[in-house]
Design a protein around this motif. Structure first.
Motif, mmCIF file in Angstrom:
data_model
loop_
_atom_site.group_PDB
_atom_site.id
_atom_site.type_symbol
_atom_site.label_atom_id
_atom_site.label_comp_id
_atom_site.label_asym_id
_atom_site.label_seq_id
_atom_site.Cartn_x
_atom_site.Cartn_y
_atom_site.Cartn_z
ATOM 1 N N ARG A 68 -39.908 -16.133 29.325
ATOM 2 C CA ARG A 68 -40.934 -15.994 28.263
ATOM 3 C C ARG A 68 -41.595 -14.788 27.778
ATOM 4 N NH1 ARG A 68 -42.877 -21.296 31.045
ATOM 5 N NH2 ARG A 68 -41.500 -22.687 30.104
ATOM 6 N N GLY A 69 -40.845 -13.643 28.321
ATOM 7 C CA GLY A 69 -41.282 -12.364 28.007
ATOM 8 C C GLY A 69 -42.166 -11.610 28.741
ATOM 9 N N LEU A 70 -42.339 -12.232 30.177
ATOM 10 C CA LEU A 70 -43.436 -11.452 30.815
ATOM 11 C C LEU A 70 -42.527 -10.539 31.962
ATOM 12 C CD1 LEU A 70 -46.339 -11.071 31.982
ATOM 13 C CD2 LEU A 70 -46.113 -13.189 33.220
ATOM 14 N N GLY A 71 -42.701 -9.188 31.953
ATOM 15 C CA GLY A 71 -41.798 -8.579 32.881
ATOM 16 C C GLY A 71 -42.523 -8.522 34.214
ATOM 17 N N ALA A 72 -42.073 -7.792 35.128
ATOM 18 C CA ALA A 72 -42.565 -7.513 36.301
ATOM 19 C C ALA A 72 -44.002 -7.108 36.357
ATOM 20 C CB ALA A 72 -41.792 -6.643 37.128
ATOM 21 N N HIS A 73 -44.836 -8.205 37.155
ATOM 22 C CA HIS A 73 -46.169 -7.892 37.095
ATOM 23 C C HIS A 73 -46.905 -8.574 38.637
ATOM 24 C CE1 HIS A 73 -45.791 -12.007 36.276
ATOM 25 N NE2 HIS A 73 -46.642 -12.210 36.656
ATOM 26 N N ILE A 74 -48.017 -8.054 38.847
ATOM 27 C CA ILE A 74 -48.996 -8.607 39.914
ATOM 28 C C ILE A 74 -49.997 -9.433 39.136
ATOM 29 C CG2 ILE A 74 -50.536 -8.018 41.814
ATOM 30 C CD1 ILE A 74 -48.600 -5.577 42.361
ATOM 31 N N THR A 75 -50.180 -10.595 39.554
ATOM 32 C CA THR A 75 -51.167 -11.564 38.726
ATOM 33 C C THR A 75 -52.515 -11.286 39.315
ATOM 34 O OG1 THR A 75 -49.446 -13.166 38.188
ATOM 35 C CG2 THR A 75 -51.842 -13.909 38.284
ATOM 36 N N GLY A 124 -56.751 -18.915 40.492
ATOM 37 C CA GLY A 124 -56.919 -20.243 39.912
ATOM 38 C C GLY A 124 -57.628 -21.056 40.645
ATOM 39 N N GLY A 125 -57.982 -20.392 42.075
ATOM 40 C CA GLY A 125 -58.593 -21.488 42.962
ATOM 41 C C GLY A 125 -57.557 -22.308 43.417
ATOM 42 N N ALA A 126 -56.326 -21.972 43.444
ATOM 43 C CA ALA A 126 -55.144 -22.846 44.145
ATOM 44 C C ALA A 126 -54.938 -22.629 45.580
ATOM 45 C CB ALA A 126 -54.066 -22.865 43.448
ATOM 46 N N PHE A 127 -55.266 -21.359 45.736
ATOM 47 C CA PHE A 127 -54.965 -20.702 47.275
ATOM 48 C C PHE A 127 -56.278 -20.161 47.984
ATOM 49 C CE2 PHE A 127 -51.488 -19.961 44.291
ATOM 50 C CZ PHE A 127 -50.414 -20.585 44.769
ATOM 51 N N PRO A 128 -56.232 -20.409 49.299
ATOM 52 C CA PRO A 128 -57.376 -19.859 49.876
ATOM 53 C C PRO A 128 -57.737 -18.565 49.816
ATOM 54 C CG PRO A 128 -55.808 -20.616 51.502
ATOM 55 C CD PRO A 128 -55.201 -20.956 50.072
ATOM 56 N N GLU A 129 -56.798 -17.817 49.798
ATOM 57 C CA GLU A 129 -57.063 -16.312 49.588
ATOM 58 C C GLU A 129 -55.961 -15.567 48.743
ATOM 59 O OE1 GLU A 129 -55.309 -13.788 53.261
ATOM 60 O OE2 GLU A 129 -55.946 -16.020 54.160
ATOM 61 N N PHE A 130 -56.545 -14.436 48.143
ATOM 62 C CA PHE A 130 -55.574 -13.735 47.218
ATOM 63 C C PHE A 130 -54.799 -12.823 48.099
ATOM 64 C CE2 PHE A 130 -55.189 -9.718 44.615
ATOM 65 C CZ PHE A 130 -54.425 -10.281 43.796
ATOM 66 N N VAL A 131 -53.288 -13.076 47.708
ATOM 67 C CA VAL A 131 -52.430 -12.317 48.189
ATOM 68 C C VAL A 131 -51.654 -11.220 47.220
ATOM 69 C CG1 VAL A 131 -50.041 -12.098 49.477
ATOM 70 C CG2 VAL A 131 -51.955 -13.928 50.293
ATOM 71 N N PRO A 132 -51.794 -10.263 47.044
ATOM 72 C CA PRO A 132 -51.112 -9.412 45.884
ATOM 73 C C PRO A 132 -49.852 -9.573 46.218
ATOM 74 C CG PRO A 132 -53.086 -8.142 46.893
ATOM 75 C CD PRO A 132 -52.728 -9.260 47.769
ATOM 76 N N HIS A 133 -49.077 -9.873 45.030
ATOM 77 C CA HIS A 133 -47.470 -9.916 45.208
ATOM 78 C C HIS A 133 -46.942 -9.777 43.749
ATOM 79 C CE1 HIS A 133 -48.598 -14.155 44.501
ATOM 80 N NE2 HIS A 133 -47.541 -14.206 43.954
ATOM 81 N N LEU A 134 -45.653 -9.284 43.852
ATOM 82 C CA LEU A 134 -44.813 -9.249 42.711
ATOM 83 C C LEU A 134 -43.712 -10.322 43.020
ATOM 84 C CD1 LEU A 134 -43.784 -6.432 40.639
ATOM 85 C CD2 LEU A 134 -42.213 -8.035 41.102
ATOM 86 N N THR A 135 -43.978 -11.427 42.199
ATOM 87 C CA THR A 135 -42.981 -12.468 41.997
ATOM 88 C C THR A 135 -41.587 -12.217 41.745
ATOM 89 O OG1 THR A 135 -44.543 -14.103 41.974
ATOM 90 C CG2 THR A 135 -42.233 -15.005 41.705
ATOM 91 N N VAL A 136 -40.507 -12.468 42.470
ATOM 92 C CA VAL A 136 -39.145 -12.259 42.203
ATOM 93 C C VAL A 136 -38.308 -13.251 41.707
ATOM 94 C CG1 VAL A 136 -36.937 -11.232 43.146
ATOM 95 C CG2 VAL A 136 -38.708 -10.214 43.829
ATOM 96 N N ALA A 137 -38.540 -14.413 42.573
ATOM 97 C CA ALA A 137 -38.005 -15.754 42.237
ATOM 98 C C ALA A 137 -38.829 -16.971 42.367
ATOM 99 C CB ALA A 137 -36.430 -15.928 42.833
ATOM 100 N N ARG A 138 -39.008 -18.061 41.765
ATOM 101 C CA ARG A 138 -39.842 -19.219 41.982
ATOM 102 C C ARG A 138 -38.946 -20.238 42.042
ATOM 103 N NH1 ARG A 138 -44.412 -20.095 38.236
ATOM 104 N NH2 ARG A 138 -42.973 -19.843 36.661
ATOM 105 N N ARG A 139 -39.414 -21.247 42.793
ATOM 106 C CA ARG A 139 -38.716 -22.785 42.620
ATOM 107 C C ARG A 139 -37.338 -22.550 43.226
ATOM 108 N NH1 ARG A 139 -40.769 -23.667 36.921
ATOM 109 N NH2 ARG A 139 -43.148 -23.919 37.150
ATOM 110 N N VAL A 140 -37.190 -21.710 44.396
ATOM 111 C CA VAL A 140 -35.918 -21.555 44.650
ATOM 112 C C VAL A 140 -35.981 -22.027 46.460
ATOM 113 C CG1 VAL A 140 -35.318 -19.729 43.170
ATOM 114 C CG2 VAL A 140 -36.568 -19.135 45.284
#
Length: 172
Positions: free
Chosen positions: A30-37, A108-124
């Motif tokens: 959907r057009g979003l390059g490598a990033h850290i949320t 988004g409050g979904a996780f107990p702590e923030f972990v900086p990361h760059l996602t490579v693959a999801r739902r795998v």
């Protein structure tokens, strides 16, 4: 209403991870390059007032631009990601944003702590280890990815595509 995202864009990682992201991360398609949320979801696009943008600009301008490297592959359940090192400046930025926007919790409050990361693959879940090993091999060939993010991007998801609305410079 459209969702927005605050992120550190990391184009330096694209030569190593873009093919994995294109195949295993819907945001890449959907057009979003490598990033850290940093914060997702952030403020709905219709609520991005001049005051919100000014608070965002002022907060980000006081935080040093993060310099880090990506070379360690890690996993969450069903996710392969790269760990930025060091994380101190990214954590400082996340903390400043969380303080300035307490109604928009990091992650988004979904996780107990923030972990900086760059996602490579999801739902795998089944392919996670194989993908992680392929990424490790690619990084071994390529070498560590050195990154310097001099701004925070504000992106919006409209018409199932990510678009950059604004960039806010970090302290140099």
């Amino acid at each position: 209403m459209a969702r927005t995202l605050l992120a550190l864009l990391v184009p330096e990682a694209d030569p190593v991870v873009a093919s994995f992201r294109d195949q295993h991360d819907p945001s890449a398609r959907r057009g979003l390059g490598a990033h850290i949320t940093l914060i997702y979801p952030f403020v709905e696009s219709e609520l991005l007032s001049a005051g919100v943008l000014a608070r965002l600009r002022d907060t980000i301008a006081e935080v040093p631009a993060p310099m880090f490297r990506l070379h360690e592959v890690r996993t969450f359940p069903a996710v392969v990601w790269l760990a930025p090192e060091p994380t101190r400046s990214i954590m400082q930025l996340a903390s400043a944003l969380e303080h300035a926007f307490p109604e928009q919790p990091i992650g988004g409050g979904a996780f107990p702590e923030f972990v900086p990361h760059l996602t490579v693959a999801r739902r795998v879940p089944q392919e996670k280890e194989a993908i992680a090993n392929e990424v490790r091999a690619r990084i071994a060939d390529y070498g560590p990815i050195y990154c310097w993010c001099d701004s925070v991007a504000l992106l919006v998801n409209e018409d199932r595509r990510w678009h950059r609305l604004a960039e806010f410079p970090l302290l140099h």
